[in-house]
Write a protein that holds these residues in place. Structure first.
Motif, PDB file in Angstrom:
ATOM      1  N   UNK A  81       4.569  -8.238  22.331  1.00 25.18           N
ATOM      2  CA  UNK A  81       4.172  -6.892  23.628  1.00 25.18           C
ATOM      3  C   UNK A  81       4.593  -7.681  24.824  1.00 25.18           C
ATOM      4  N   UNK A  82       4.227  -6.040  25.412  1.00 23.18           N
ATOM      5  CA  UNK A  82       4.095  -6.730  27.055  1.00 23.18           C
ATOM      6  C   UNK A  82       2.293  -6.569  27.424  1.00 23.18           C
ATOM      7  N   UNK A  83       2.546  -7.356  28.092  1.00 18.56           N
ATOM      8  CA  UNK A  83       1.059  -7.901  29.056  1.00 18.56           C
ATOM      9  C   UNK A  83       0.900  -6.535  30.191  1.00 18.56           C
ATOM     10  N   UNK A  84       0.315  -6.611  31.596  1.00 19.41           N
ATOM     11  CA  UNK A  84       0.849  -6.444  32.428  1.00 19.41           C
ATOM     12  C   UNK A  84       1.829  -7.852  33.223  1.00 19.41           C
ATOM     13  N   UNK A  85       1.739  -8.113  32.889  1.00 28.60           N
ATOM     14  CA  UNK A  85       2.799  -9.160  33.917  1.00 28.60           C
ATOM     15  C   UNK A  85       3.405 -10.203  33.218  1.00 28.60           C
ATOM     16  N   UNK A  86       3.308 -10.203  31.638  1.00 28.03           N
ATOM     17  CA  UNK A  86       4.651 -11.524  30.525  1.00 28.03           C
ATOM     18  C   UNK A  86       4.155 -10.715  29.130  1.00 28.03           C
ATOM     19  N   UNK A 106       8.512  -7.877  34.805  1.00 30.48           N
ATOM     20  CA  UNK A 106       8.527  -7.382  33.022  1.00 30.48           C
ATOM     21  C   UNK A 106       9.249  -6.294  33.266  1.00 30.48           C
ATOM     22  N   UNK A 107       8.916  -5.323  33.785  1.00 30.87           N
ATOM     23  CA  UNK A 107      10.121  -4.287  32.756  1.00 30.87           C
ATOM     24  C   UNK A 107      11.563  -4.376  32.724  1.00 30.87           C
ATOM     25  N   UNK A 108      12.648  -5.023  34.130  1.00 30.98           N
ATOM     26  CA  UNK A 108      12.850  -5.568  34.175  1.00 30.98           C
ATOM     27  C   UNK A 108      14.022  -6.115  33.054  1.00 30.98           C
ATOM     28  N   UNK A 109      13.250  -7.631  33.665  1.00 28.45           N
ATOM     29  CA  UNK A 109      13.442  -8.593  31.843  1.00 28.45           C
ATOM     30  C   UNK A 109      13.293  -8.716  30.807  1.00 28.45           C
ATOM     31  N   UNK A 110      12.519  -6.991  30.252  1.00 34.35           N
ATOM     32  CA  UNK A 110      12.141  -6.626  29.259  1.00 34.35           C
ATOM     33  C   UNK A 110      13.570  -6.061  28.299  1.00 34.35           C
ATOM     34  N   UNK A 111      13.829  -5.024  29.533  1.00 41.15           N
ATOM     35  CA  UNK A 111      15.472  -4.207  29.241  1.00 41.15           C
ATOM     36  C   UNK A 111      16.534  -4.994  29.196  1.00 41.15           C
ATOM     37  N   UNK A 112      16.563  -5.759  29.921  1.00 42.04           N
ATOM     38  CA  UNK A 112      17.610  -6.854  30.421  1.00 42.04           C
ATOM     39  C   UNK A 112      17.532  -7.650  28.697  1.00 42.04           C
ATOM     40  N   UNK A 113      16.746  -8.510  28.813  1.00 41.00           N
ATOM     41  CA  UNK A 113      16.869  -8.960  27.172  1.00 41.00           C
ATOM     42  C   UNK A 113      16.830  -8.076  25.672  1.00 41.00           C
ATOM     43  N   UNK A 114      16.376  -6.906  25.862  1.00 35.88           N
ATOM     44  CA  UNK A 114      16.817  -5.762  24.714  1.00 35.88           C
ATOM     45  C   UNK A 114      18.623  -5.170  24.481  1.00 35.88           C
ATOM     46  N   UNK A 115      18.714  -4.936  26.262  1.00 40.15           N
ATOM     47  CA  UNK A 115      20.282  -5.352  26.256  1.00 40.15           C
ATOM     48  C   UNK A 115      21.335  -6.352  25.533  1.00 40.15           C
ATOM     49  N   UNK A 166      10.547 -15.986  35.236  1.00 36.75           N
ATOM     50  CA  UNK A 166      10.426 -15.121  34.551  1.00 36.75           C
ATOM     51  C   UNK A 166       9.988 -13.960  35.358  1.00 36.75           C
ATOM     52  N   UNK A 167       8.497 -13.441  34.395  1.00 39.78           N
ATOM     53  CA  UNK A 167       8.239 -12.118  34.265  1.00 39.78           C
ATOM     54  C   UNK A 167       7.290 -11.829  35.816  1.00 39.78           C
ATOM     55  N   UNK A 168       7.363 -12.983  36.500  1.00 37.73           N
ATOM     56  CA  UNK A 168       5.819 -12.825  37.504  1.00 37.73           C
ATOM     57  C   UNK A 168       6.378 -13.550  38.672  1.00 37.73           C
ATOM     58  N   UNK A 169       7.687 -13.474  39.425  1.00 34.83           N
ATOM     59  CA  UNK A 169       7.982 -14.173  41.170  1.00 34.83           C
ATOM     60  C   UNK A 169       7.667 -13.434  41.583  1.00 34.83           C
ATOM     61  N   UNK A 170       7.007 -12.072  41.369  1.00 34.00           N
ATOM     62  CA  UNK A 170       6.454 -11.872  43.351  1.00 34.00           C
ATOM     63  C   UNK A 170       5.143 -12.089  43.656  1.00 34.00           C
ATOM     64  N   UNK A 171       4.138 -11.556  44.535  1.00 34.57           N
ATOM     65  CA  UNK A 171       3.301 -11.682  45.309  1.00 34.57           C
ATOM     66  C   UNK A 171       3.052 -10.637  46.167  1.00 34.57           C
ATOM     67  N   UNK A 172       1.832  -9.867  45.432  1.00 28.71           N
ATOM     68  CA  UNK A 172       1.118  -9.993  44.126  1.00 28.71           C
ATOM     69  C   UNK A 172       2.189  -9.251  42.892  1.00 28.71           C
ATOM     70  N   UNK A 173       1.298 -10.373  41.698  1.00 28.66           N
ATOM     71  CA  UNK A 173       1.767  -9.922  40.734  1.00 28.66           C
ATOM     72  C   UNK A 173       2.480  -8.619  40.162  1.00 28.66           C
ATOM     73  N   UNK A 174       3.204  -8.199  40.203  1.00 29.67           N
ATOM     74  CA  UNK A 174       3.181  -6.872  39.931  1.00 29.67           C
ATOM     75  C   UNK A 174       4.389  -6.950  38.163  1.00 29.67           C
ATOM     76  N   UNK A 175       4.693  -5.452  37.552  1.00 27.25           N
ATOM     77  CA  UNK A 175       4.558  -5.287  36.278  1.00 27.25           C
ATOM     78  C   UNK A 175       6.274  -4.986  36.260  1.00 27.25           C
TER      79      UNK A 175
END
Length: 101
Positions: free
Chosen positions: A46-51, A19-28, A7-16
């Motif tokens: 709540x959203x943390x930095x990466x989860x 998470x923003x895209x995942x949150x927006x799509x889930x809510x939509x 899910x939310x932390x699939x990049x290296x280094x971890x970025x948020x």
């Protein structure tokens, strides 16, 4: 951590950004387009930095640990067992009140 792989932390280094895209799509998909998940850890969800997190003390004011266990059985059997155990007593761990807002 299943979240790292899927899910939310699939990049290296971890970025948020993920998470923003995942949150927006889930809510939509829930019909809540434009809503925002708070970043305040005093909220129930709540959203943390990466989860994304659930404040279990607040969540236990809404539903009990056995309900969570039934929802998590197929995802994480170990966590479900902890939530069903005698040591996970909602009366002991739930917050005094839900946060405002």
């Amino acid at each position: 951590d299943f979240n790292v792989a899927s899910e939310a932390t699939t990049t290296s280094p971890f970025t948020c950004l993920d998470l923003a895209v995942y949150s927006d799509m889930s809510l939509a998909f829930l019909g809540l387009a434009g809503a925002r998940i708070p970043t305040d850890p005093e909220q129930v969800f709540f959203n943390g930095q990466t989860r994304q997190y659930i404040n279990m003390s607040h969540a236990f004011r809404l539903v009990g640990p056995r309900w969570f266990a039934s929802q998590l059985e197929m995802v994480d059997v170990y966590l479900a067992a902890i939530l069903r155990g005698d040591d996970c007593d909602a009366a002991r761990y739930k917050s005094a009140r839900l946060p405002s807002g």
